[in-house]
Design an enzyme around this catalytic site. Structure first.
Site, short mmCIF file in Angstrom:
data_model
loop_
_atom_site.label_atom_id
_atom_site.label_comp_id
_atom_site.label_asym_id
_atom_site.label_seq_id
_atom_site.Cartn_x
_atom_site.Cartn_y
_atom_site.Cartn_z
N GLY A 121 38.62 88.13 41.94
CA GLY A 121 39.45 89.09 42.68
C GLY A 121 40.27 89.96 41.75
O GLY A 121 40.85 89.48 40.77
N VAL A 122 40.32 91.26 42.06
CA VAL A 122 41.00 92.20 41.17
C VAL A 122 42.02 93.06 41.91
O VAL A 122 42.56 94.02 41.35
CB VAL A 122 39.98 93.11 40.45
CG1 VAL A 122 39.09 92.30 39.54
CG2 VAL A 122 39.15 93.91 41.45
N GLY A 123 42.32 92.73 43.17
CA GLY A 123 43.19 93.60 43.95
C GLY A 123 44.63 93.62 43.50
O GLY A 123 45.33 94.62 43.70
N GLU A 124 45.12 92.55 42.87
CA GLU A 124 46.55 92.47 42.61
C GLU A 124 46.93 92.26 41.15
O GLU A 124 48.03 92.66 40.74
CB GLU A 124 47.15 91.35 43.47
CG GLU A 124 47.17 91.75 44.94
CD GLU A 124 47.41 90.60 45.89
OE1 GLU A 124 48.50 90.56 46.50
OE2 GLU A 124 46.52 89.76 46.05
#
Length: 737
Positions: free
Chosen positions: A701-704
């Protein structure tokens, strides 16, 4: 394209968006539409003495005005379909005359046109019984309390060892306070809901990051079965957290539609977004560090004061990363909340980690100067071999690699370590670095994979795409598993009637949705293989599964002697389609390993010593985030997070008038966000990681993680350029002159 995973493919929904064919919550062409406008409180604390709606109700086109005086009782259903999740619990509105914050929704006007509704709302006269509001954070510190719970399952007080003993053992100590202001999400699309009742069933076109969470909360609020509510969110114009929990305007839209017996559209204005959908709360953070002369941390204390609403508690986990990022034997993390008459805060991109890592990484930078140790080396010295908080091995950890590779590409060796000595003409030049981390989350999710009569694949899951590229990465996963051409895969998401999944948040989208789609497509592949092997008419009948492969839209012998397309298999078996639905859940590995993404931010700033203006002239982010499903969309996510980090450091601050409780700069003219001229070219480096434990795809995951630590890198660069340490964000020119 045989292996689309990892490729920098264009978004499959891109054409719809640039041609205006992608429909957002306020754009669905529903017949017989009416319009609703919210009435907001003009005091921060007290009660309503009277609401005079007579003038509004007499206007042409006005269909109704709903206030606490004539609203039905809501939230009476005790079924708790939300499962106790505080972000999706029932939300009864207009149930009494109590006011707990400025801008609270106290009524709604419904009319034939938006203009009629707006004018009618302006004619509603409200008289109040005001009380002195608790608005000032500083003046109400005496009321700070230990919260019942944090946003995540971390105790408000946590840590290990003996903090006082650790500080006493330190040769060098640091004790400083840092603050991060109230911030607002401001997505491009303001929140909106279109509500349509058909008998006792409700359909909501909503800007929701979590369609099934909204479905549950709305059903509980109205006391109806969950299956009687459908929530559709095909496209969302940004969310950043404010569109994850259900908010009052959603209930008001449904309530208004129920009252006037017609569809209702309720779209918040930009100004109303500041008081209606939450914010990142202010935090004041005291950090105490102790270290030996060679840089080994002996103690880390992170004591957080933040704010919450007087009646509804929300406290984010500001100190969570402090527990695990560095190898200190003695750690103390505490959270205390100050109850105020302000809008209920909510999750905002990387909640907790964003303000918390700003403070911690600024303090680590300060400690490095005290020790006369390079900032990167200090972090490497304290890199823990396993998670020191959970006492578990890392599933993978690439912080050191991110720091070293980032330093190499950024040119860190060119930095003069002493502050104030690097110049470019009249400008002071500074380099700053900060670490980044975010947990690798995964939620249970279900997906349905369907091969249609023409041999095309349709993937369905109740996920949402908030602009991150969910449509695209799910198509990539499905195409790779079934070895289908890119053009033969369709993805359907954003509807609560599709197979259940979590909402878009917590950087778990790719891991949760992607794993579910992967598992569903694997099961579908097995089902297609079984069909041909059990069919006497198939040329593949006598072959073993190990001798078969899926490719080119069908099943073929690996020796390429014979094969059949999916369309041929379905046609011969007289099937309408072949469909599989699978639930994908986290496995036992999550109990055996600590799972996080790590990264490093590098910023170069140029500061005008005359007027204090700061320009971020270069930025590089290096991240170990597992397998990257799409290089283009992942890079965009990292850039977006870094832009927010730069904005955190230099621009964003919501100003709360501590006399009356309203936000002063409640628009994009006065709430400062960066524009193109404020942002340099941003280089993104992905450290190659092969993590076999986190999920079937190996994605983190790279959203945050892109925002976490980015603001600290800018702040640290400003200190290096000027020798002035600014600990209260944002760092504006007046603080540097």
């Amino acid at each position: 394209m045989n292996n689309p995973i990892g490729k920098p493919l264009n978004r499959i929904d891109g054409r719809l968006k640039v041609t205006g064919k992608a429909l957002y919550a306020a754009e669905y062409p529903v017949q017989n539409m009416t319009h609703a406008v919210v009435i907001e409180s003009k005091i921060a604390r007290g009660s309503i003495r009277n609401i005079d709606t007579s003038a509004a109700e007499k206007l042409p086109g006005v269909l109704g005005v709903i206030t606490y005086q004539n609203a039905p009782k809501l939230g009476q259903n005790n079924s708790n379909q939300s499962g106790g999740n505080p972000l999706i619990k029932p939300l009864p509105v207009l149930q009494d005359n109590k006011i707990s914050f400025y801008g609270q929704h106290i009524g709604v006007v419904v009319a034939e046109t938006l203009e009629q509704a707006e004018y009618a709302a302006s004619l509603v006269k409200v008289t109040y019984l005001p009380e002195t509001p608790a608005v000032s954070f500083e003046k109400n510190l005496k009321n700070a309390y230990k919260p019942e719970r944090l946003l995540i399952s971390l105790e408000p007080d946590s840590g290990r060892g003996d903090i006082n003993q650790g500080l006493q053992a330190a040769a060098i100590q640091l004790d400083e306070n840092y603050s991060a202001p109230i911030e607002h999400h401001n997505p491009m699309e303001p929140s909106a809901t279109t509500a349509v009742w058909e008998g006792n069933k409700l359909k909501l076109y909503d800007a929701s990051q979590h369609v099934q969470g909204t479905q549950q909360a709305v059903a509980d609020t109205f006391g109806i079965p969950q299956e009687n509510v459908q929530v559709v969110a095909r496209f969302i114009g940004g969310g950043f957290g404010c569109k994850y929990p259900v908010r009052e305007h959603v209930i008001l839209a449904a309530l208004a539609a129920q009252r006037v017996k017609r569809p209702v559209k309720l779209a918040l204005s930009r100004e109303q977004m500041f008081t209606s959908v939450g914010c990142r709360p202010y935090s004041s953070q005291r950090i105490r560090l102790g270290a030996t002369k060679d840089g080994k941390l002996t103690a880390v204390a992170h004591e957080i004061l933040t704010q919450t609403n007087m009646d509804r508690e929300f406290v984010e986990h500001v100190g969570a990363a402090t527990n695990m990022i560095y190898n200190a034997p003695n750690v103390l993390v505490t959270h205390r909340a100050v109850p105020l008459n302000m809008v209920v805060p909510t999750i905002m991109r990387a909640p907790g980690e964003t303000p918390g890592m700003y403070a911690l990484e600024s303090a680590i930078d300060e400690l490095a100067y005290k020790l006369n140790i390079d900032q990167i080396e200090l972090r490497i010295i304290n890199d823990p071999p396993q998670d020191p908080h959970k006492n578990l091995p890392w599933s993978s950890r690439s912080l050191v690699e991110s720091l070293r590779e980032g330093a190499k590409r950024f040119g860190w060796e060119k930095r003069n370590p002493k502050p104030g000595l690097m110049r470019d003409g009249r400008y002071l030049v500074g380099y700053g670095v900060a670490a980044a981390t975010y947990p690798t989350n995964r939620q249970a999710a279900s997906a349905r994979a369907r091969i249609l009569p023409d041999g095309n694949l349709l993937v369905q899951i109740a996920a949402t795409d908030i602009g991150t590229g969910t449509y695209t990465i799910l198509a990539q996963v499905a195409a790779e598993v079934l070895q289908l051409p890119w053009s033969k895969v369709a993805v359907e998401i954003g509807d609560s009637e599709l197979p259940p999944s979590p909402g878009s948040g917590g950087s778990w989208g790719a891991a949760s949705y992607g794993s579910a789609v992967h598992d569903a497509c694997m099961a579908l592949k097995d089902k297609m293989v079984s069909l041909v092997r059990e069919d006497n008419r198939s040329a593949l009948k006598n072959l073993k599964p190990a001798d078969l492969e899926v490719r080119d839209g069908g099943i073929f012998a690996k020796d390429k002697s014979v094969g059949e397309t999916f369309a041929e298999i379905i046609s011969r078996n007289k099937l309408k389609e072949v469909s599989v639905q699978v639930e994908s859940t986290p496995d036992e590995a999550r109990k055996k390993y600590s799972m996080h993404s790590f990264g490093a931010h590098f910023a170069e700033v140029k500061v005008d010593p005359i007027n204090g203006m700061v320009k971020v002239s270069r930025f590089l982010g290096a991240f170990g985030a597992g397998k990257i499903l799409n290089q283009k969309t992942a890079r965009s996510q990292m850039i977006g997070g870094i832009v927010w980090g730069i904005s955190q450091a230099l621009h964003e601050k919501t100003i709360l008038d501590d006399r009356y409780g309203h936000f002063v700069n409640h628009n994009l003219a006065e709430y400062h966000v960066p524009v193109n001229a404020d942002i340099p070219d941003i280089e993104i480096v992905f450290i190659e990681e092969n993590d076999p434990y986190i999920n079937p795809l190996g994605v983190k995951g790279v959203g945050e993680i892109g925002i976490v630590g980015a603001g600290a890198a800018v702040a640290n660069a400003i200190y290096h350029a000027t020798g002035k340490r600014i600990r209260d964000l944002p760092i504006t020119p007046d603080k540097l002159i």
